[in-house]
Design an enzyme around this catalytic site. Structure first.
Site, PDB file in Angstrom:
ATOM      1  N   SER A  47       7.685  11.386 -39.541  1.00  0.00           N
ATOM      2  CA  SER A  47       8.747  12.358 -39.861  1.00  0.00           C
ATOM      3  C   SER A  47       9.411  12.875 -38.590  1.00  0.00           C
ATOM      4  O   SER A  47      10.625  13.127 -38.576  1.00  0.00           O
ATOM      5  CB  SER A  47       8.201  13.513 -40.720  1.00  0.00           C
ATOM      6  OG  SER A  47       7.282  14.295 -40.013  1.00  0.00           O
TER       7      SER A  47
ATOM      8  N   ARG B   4      -4.049  -3.749 -30.421  1.00  0.00           N
ATOM      9  CA  ARG B   4      -4.741  -3.175 -29.262  1.00  0.00           C
ATOM     10  C   ARG B   4      -4.631  -4.080 -28.024  1.00  0.00           C
ATOM     11  O   ARG B   4      -4.328  -3.616 -26.931  1.00  0.00           O
ATOM     12  CB  ARG B   4      -6.216  -2.979 -29.654  1.00  0.00           C
ATOM     13  CG  ARG B   4      -6.935  -1.893 -28.934  1.00  0.00           C
ATOM     14  CD  ARG B   4      -8.241  -1.566 -29.636  1.00  0.00           C
ATOM     15  NE  ARG B   4      -8.088  -0.433 -30.531  1.00  0.00           N
ATOM     16  CZ  ARG B   4      -8.053   0.830 -30.128  1.00  0.00           C
ATOM     17  NH1 ARG B   4      -8.136   1.133 -28.854  1.00  0.00           N
ATOM     18  NH2 ARG B   4      -7.922   1.808 -30.990  1.00  0.00           N
TER      19      ARG B   4
ATOM     20  N   MET C 158      -1.078   7.887 -31.779  1.00  0.00           N
ATOM     21  CA  MET C 158      -2.481   8.292 -31.694  1.00  0.00           C
ATOM     22  C   MET C 158      -3.328   7.476 -30.723  1.00  0.00           C
ATOM     23  O   MET C 158      -4.541   7.654 -30.680  1.00  0.00           O
ATOM     24  CB  MET C 158      -3.111   8.259 -33.096  1.00  0.00           C
ATOM     25  CG  MET C 158      -2.353   9.069 -34.135  1.00  0.00           C
ATOM     26  SD  MET C 158      -1.982  10.777 -33.639  1.00  0.00           S
ATOM     27  CE  MET C 158      -1.179  11.404 -35.123  1.00  0.00           C
TER      28      MET C 158
ATOM     29  N   ASN D 277       5.139  13.739 -24.943  1.00  0.00           N
ATOM     30  CA  ASN D 277       4.344  13.747 -26.173  1.00  0.00           C
ATOM     31  C   ASN D 277       4.492  15.109 -26.838  1.00  0.00           C
ATOM     32  O   ASN D 277       4.763  16.109 -26.165  1.00  0.00           O
ATOM     33  CB  ASN D 277       2.868  13.520 -25.811  1.00  0.00           C
ATOM     34  CG  ASN D 277       1.960  13.561 -27.030  1.00  0.00           C
ATOM     35  OD1 ASN D 277       2.241  12.949 -28.056  1.00  0.00           O
ATOM     36  ND2 ASN D 277       0.851  14.305 -26.931  1.00  0.00           N
TER      37      ASN D 277
ATOM     38  N   HIS E 105       2.217  17.701 -29.194  1.00  0.00           N
ATOM     39  CA  HIS E 105       0.866  17.959 -29.684  1.00  0.00           C
ATOM     40  C   HIS E 105       0.927  19.137 -30.670  1.00  0.00           C
ATOM     41  O   HIS E 105       1.564  20.149 -30.368  1.00  0.00           O
ATOM     42  CB  HIS E 105      -0.070  18.292 -28.516  1.00  0.00           C
ATOM     43  CG  HIS E 105      -1.485  18.391 -28.946  1.00  0.00           C
ATOM     44  ND1 HIS E 105      -2.271  17.279 -29.187  1.00  0.00           N
ATOM     45  CD2 HIS E 105      -2.250  19.473 -29.229  1.00  0.00           C
ATOM     46  CE1 HIS E 105      -3.467  17.685 -29.588  1.00  0.00           C
ATOM     47  NE2 HIS E 105      -3.483  19.000 -29.620  1.00  0.00           N
TER      48      HIS E 105
HETATM   49  C1  GAR Z   1       2.694  15.604 -35.630  1.00  0.00           C
HETATM   50  O1  GAR Z   1       2.306  16.871 -36.106  1.00  0.00           O
HETATM   51  C2  GAR Z   1       2.357  15.455 -34.166  1.00  0.00           C
HETATM   52  O2  GAR Z   1       2.411  16.656 -33.458  1.00  0.00           O
HETATM   53  C3  GAR Z   1       0.948  14.941 -34.223  1.00  0.00           C
HETATM   54  O3  GAR Z   1       0.912  14.079 -35.310  1.00  0.00           O
HETATM   55  C4  GAR Z   1       1.853  14.514 -36.294  1.00  0.00           C
HETATM   56  C5  GAR Z   1       2.673  13.309 -36.709  1.00  0.00           C
HETATM   57  O4  GAR Z   1       3.526  13.604 -37.784  1.00  0.00           O
HETATM   58  N1  GAR Z   1       0.603  14.292 -32.980  1.00  0.00           N
HETATM   59  C6  GAR Z   1      -0.634  14.256 -32.494  1.00  0.00           C
HETATM   60  O5  GAR Z   1      -1.580  14.746 -33.045  1.00  0.00           O
HETATM   61  C7  GAR Z   1      -0.750  13.538 -31.151  1.00  0.00           C
HETATM   62  N2  GAR Z   1      -2.003  13.837 -30.529  1.00  0.00           N
HETATM   63  P1  GAR Z   1       4.721  12.623 -38.138  1.00  0.00           P
HETATM   64  O6  GAR Z   1       4.160  11.196 -38.152  1.00  0.00           O
HETATM   65  O7  GAR Z   1       5.172  13.025 -39.517  1.00  0.00           O
HETATM   66  O8  GAR Z   1       5.785  12.775 -37.111  1.00  0.00           O
END
Ligand code: GAR
Length: 189
Positions: A13, A58, A85, A102, A104
């Site tokens: 998203s 990977r 991730m 990034n 977080h």
């Molecule tokens: C987001 O909330 C982002 O901050 C987090 O994953 C979610 C992805 O949502 N990222 C992490 O945790 C990175 N360590 P999305 O796929 O709907 O954008």
């Protein structure tokens, strides 16, 4: 024109929100979405939005050099990790100094590091009884969630909040701020 690559692993998203934000930008373009999960919903979003995608495994990320070669071939200037991730390999970090950001879903340095991603973060924050959480947008270096912070925004946690409702609050902050912060960093390149 600065060329941006988005890396995402899941729903995407944020990736969609960033692609839409830059759609009519005359100085920056989202060239491609890189994804490490063949079934991730972000791939459907990219297709719908007309942005090419590149799925890798990977070995292609950490060993064979396929991903970095593709970044070079497309002459990518800047990398955005939007719900990505996996740890970025040193070769890519060295090729893009201060050119990888990034997001977080918490207020780093709290609730960061290995294993702290996505809903795991919100589960931990709620379990700890925190009164607030938020987002951190930061440069990426060789250590999980440790690069210099560019921006933070907070949200309040009420006693009624669950990991799911907290995730919604955090996503709202992400959608509001992430594209704009990316744009500001790109303007300084
Ligand atoms: C987001 O909330 C982002 O901050 C987090 O994953 C979610 C992805 O949502 N990222 C992490 O945790 C990175 N360590 P999305 O796929 O709907 O954008």
């Amino acid at each position: 024109m600065k060329k941006v690559a988005i890396f995402a692993s899941g729903s995407g998203s944020n990736a969609e929100n960033i692609i839409n934000y830059f759609e009519n930008d005359t100085e920056n373009v989202v060239k491609i979405v890189f994804c490490n999960k063949p079934n991730a919903y972000v791939l459907e979003r990219a297709k719908r939005l007309g942005v090419p995608s590149f799925v890798f495994n990977r070995d292609e990320f950490y060993h064979s050099g396929l991903v970095i070669n593709e970044l070079r071939r497309l002459e990518i200037d800047f990398i955005v990790l939007a719900g990505f991730m996996w740890k970025v390999p040193d070769a890519i970090i060295e090729a893009y100094p201060d050119r990888i950001v990034n997001i977080h879903p918490a207020l780093l340095p709290s609730y960061g590091g290995k294993g702290m991603y996505g809903m795991h973060v919100h589960d931990a924050v709620i379990a700890a009884g925190e009164k607030e959480s938020g987002i951190t947008i930061h440069y990426v270096n060789g250590h999980y969630d440790e690069g210099a912070a560019l921006f933070q925004a907070k949200c309040t946690i009420t006693p009624e909040d669950t990991p799911d409702t907290l995730a919604e609050k955090v996503h709202a902050l992400e959608y509001e701020h992430f594209p704009r912060v990316i744009k500001e960093v790109l303007e300084k390149l």
